[in-house]
Design an enzyme around this catalytic site. Sequence first.
Site, PDB file in Angstrom:
ATOM      1  N   LYS A  95       5.445   7.883  -1.481  1.00  0.00           N
ATOM      2  CA  LYS A  95       5.188   6.920  -2.556  1.00  0.00           C
ATOM      3  C   LYS A  95       5.315   7.602  -3.922  1.00  0.00           C
ATOM      4  O   LYS A  95       4.881   8.744  -4.071  1.00  0.00           O
ATOM      5  CB  LYS A  95       3.762   6.375  -2.362  1.00  0.00           C
TER       6      LYS A  95
ATOM      7  N   LYS B  15      -7.514  11.247   0.735  1.00  0.00           N
ATOM      8  CA  LYS B  15      -8.014  11.919  -0.474  1.00  0.00           C
ATOM      9  C   LYS B  15      -9.072  12.962  -0.144  1.00  0.00           C
ATOM     10  O   LYS B  15      -9.131  14.009  -0.778  1.00  0.00           O
ATOM     11  CB  LYS B  15      -8.588  10.898  -1.463  1.00  0.00           C
TER      12      LYS B  15
ATOM     13  N   LYS C 232       1.308   9.223  -9.596  1.00  0.00           N
ATOM     14  CA  LYS C 232       1.019  10.045 -10.783  1.00  0.00           C
ATOM     15  C   LYS C 232       0.472  11.402 -10.373  1.00  0.00           C
ATOM     16  O   LYS C 232       0.455  12.329 -11.162  1.00  0.00           O
ATOM     17  CB  LYS C 232       0.072   9.319 -11.749  1.00  0.00           C
TER      18      LYS C 232
HETATM   19  P1  TYM Z   1      -3.991   2.643  -8.790  1.00  0.00           P
HETATM   20  O1  TYM Z   1      -4.555   2.979 -10.105  1.00  0.00           O
HETATM   21  O2  TYM Z   1      -3.683   3.760  -7.841  1.00  0.00           O
HETATM   22  O3  TYM Z   1      -2.660   1.810  -8.944  1.00  0.00           O
HETATM   23  C1  TYM Z   1      -2.644   0.633  -9.722  1.00  0.00           C
HETATM   24  C2  TYM Z   1      -1.712  -0.399  -9.127  1.00  0.00           C
HETATM   25  O4  TYM Z   1      -0.393   0.124  -9.016  1.00  0.00           O
HETATM   26  C3  TYM Z   1       0.084  -0.032  -7.683  1.00  0.00           C
HETATM   27  N1  TYM Z   1       0.952   1.103  -7.353  1.00  0.00           N
HETATM   28  C4  TYM Z   1       2.178   0.972  -6.838  1.00  0.00           C
HETATM   29  N2  TYM Z   1       2.898  -0.125  -6.524  1.00  0.00           N
HETATM   30  C5  TYM Z   1       4.143   0.077  -6.023  1.00  0.00           C
HETATM   31  N3  TYM Z   1       4.676   1.319  -5.835  1.00  0.00           N
HETATM   32  C6  TYM Z   1       3.990   2.434  -6.143  1.00  0.00           C
HETATM   33  N4  TYM Z   1       4.533   3.634  -5.973  1.00  0.00           N
HETATM   34  C7  TYM Z   1       2.666   2.282  -6.677  1.00  0.00           C
HETATM   35  N5  TYM Z   1       1.723   3.161  -7.094  1.00  0.00           N
HETATM   36  C8  TYM Z   1       0.677   2.415  -7.499  1.00  0.00           C
HETATM   37  C9  TYM Z   1      -1.177  -0.039  -6.826  1.00  0.00           C
HETATM   38  O5  TYM Z   1      -0.947  -0.650  -5.572  1.00  0.00           O
HETATM   39  C10 TYM Z   1      -2.127  -0.817  -7.698  1.00  0.00           C
HETATM   40  O6  TYM Z   1      -1.926  -2.206  -7.546  1.00  0.00           O
HETATM   41  N6  TYM Z   1      -7.889   1.039  -6.170  1.00  0.00           N
HETATM   42  C11 TYM Z   1      -6.910   0.642  -7.151  1.00  0.00           C
HETATM   43  C12 TYM Z   1      -7.516   0.175  -8.467  1.00  0.00           C
HETATM   44  C13 TYM Z   1      -8.524  -0.910  -8.340  1.00  0.00           C
HETATM   45  C14 TYM Z   1      -8.260  -2.277  -8.037  1.00  0.00           C
HETATM   46  C15 TYM Z   1      -9.532  -2.936  -8.056  1.00  0.00           C
HETATM   47  C16 TYM Z   1      -7.089  -2.971  -7.736  1.00  0.00           C
HETATM   48  C17 TYM Z   1      -9.865  -0.801  -8.531  1.00  0.00           C
HETATM   49  N7  TYM Z   1     -10.461  -2.007  -8.374  1.00  0.00           N
HETATM   50  C18 TYM Z   1      -9.627  -4.284  -7.782  1.00  0.00           C
HETATM   51  C19 TYM Z   1      -7.213  -4.352  -7.461  1.00  0.00           C
HETATM   52  C20 TYM Z   1      -8.474  -4.968  -7.496  1.00  0.00           C
HETATM   53  C21 TYM Z   1      -6.026   1.837  -7.443  1.00  0.00           C
HETATM   54  O7  TYM Z   1      -6.376   2.958  -7.211  1.00  0.00           O
HETATM   55  O8  TYM Z   1      -4.909   1.538  -8.041  1.00  0.00           O
END
Ligand code: TYM
Length: 338
Positions: free
Chosen positions: A201, A118, A204
């Site tokens: 991957k 990032k 969004k």
């Molecule tokens: P974020 O917002 O990018 O994504 C949320 C969740 O969706 C999953 N995900 C995917 N799984 C499978 N295939 C994909 N293409 C895909 N894109 C996204 C992510 O693995 C995630 O589980 N850092 C985290 C948010 C967060 C969090 C936490 C998660 C903040 N605090 C504490 C768990 C525990 C994030 O950016 O997710």
Amino acid sequence: MTQTFTPRVFSGIQPSGGLTLGNYLGAIKRFVDMQDDGHFETVYCMVDLHAITVWQNPENLRRNTRELCAGFIAAGIDPEKSILFNQSQVPEHAQLAWIFNCVARMGWMKRMTQWKDKAGKNSENASLGLFGYPALMAADILIYHATHVPVGEDQKQHLELTRDIAAKFNNDFGIEFFPITEPVIEGVATRVMSLRDGLKKMSKSDPSDMSRLNMTDDADAIVKKIKKAKTDSDPLPDHLEGLDGRPEARNLVNIYAALNDATTQSVIDEFSGQLFGGFKPKLAELAVEKLAPISSEMSRLMEDTSEIDKILIRGAERGRELAAPILQKTYDIVGMLR
Ligand code: TYM
């Protein structure tokens, strides 16, 4: 003495844009399963403090946070069964994150691939929040003493860091206070790939809307995107190894399996020998059947955002009931005056 922790699930999603099929299959659908399993207390969060580590237009952030809440509910999260809330409305997350900023080491943070991706070449200009992102994530999880964290594959390294932070805190203060959390990265959809490139991957932030299914897409958009999805010209194989070296084919088969709560093997058994010209319409039909009701329920919920705001206020109250005593105990351990 070994402390025993209540089986408790925590996970979060950033309100930094619309929900994708990756978020749904890799995260929310599994959150619902863990909620309904009955074995765990479940705590789910819109992580707006994480979202602002890169610029967010304030109006969009408000809208996306409410829409994400609608998405959780439309997909089956019950705000009575689970604690469902927005991160900034439970200030204990940011308070514990500060303590963890003082526990985590610069070297640990610098190794995070998400930071490297990032911040890229322009890391001097990235926000300090983006660098400290994983410490806030550890705080999200550990402020509830969560034992299990369902996520997609891309979050694995952050969860390892969460374990390192918990272990270092426990070790520094000589007390077994924070649990060493289990990542739950299971099922066929822990890494849903782009519809345009099977090696990337689904995200969004991909500039091409054709690369993803959005949870707000209507039936026409879903059908069109699946029809245009990149594939190869070979028929579907009759055994799993036949998907090796065919990332786009593997991705569509996995998506079909995940949507249908089936295994990849059973999809192969059903469609082996068929070309994508035959498989894609079946996949589109299944995707519309499963996703269109969620998308229409989301729009219905978004018609009255005051209901959503009430749910979030109640969720934050319930979150604070768990988080406040754990923060107080942490402050006591660290040596802060009451
Ligand atoms: P974020 O917002 O990018 O994504 C949320 C969740 O969706 C999953 N995900 C995917 N799984 C499978 N295939 C994909 N293409 C895909 N894109 C996204 C992510 O693995 C995630 O589980 N850092 C985290 C948010 C967060 C969090 C936490 C998660 C903040 N605090 C504490 C768990 C525990 C994030 O950016 O997710």
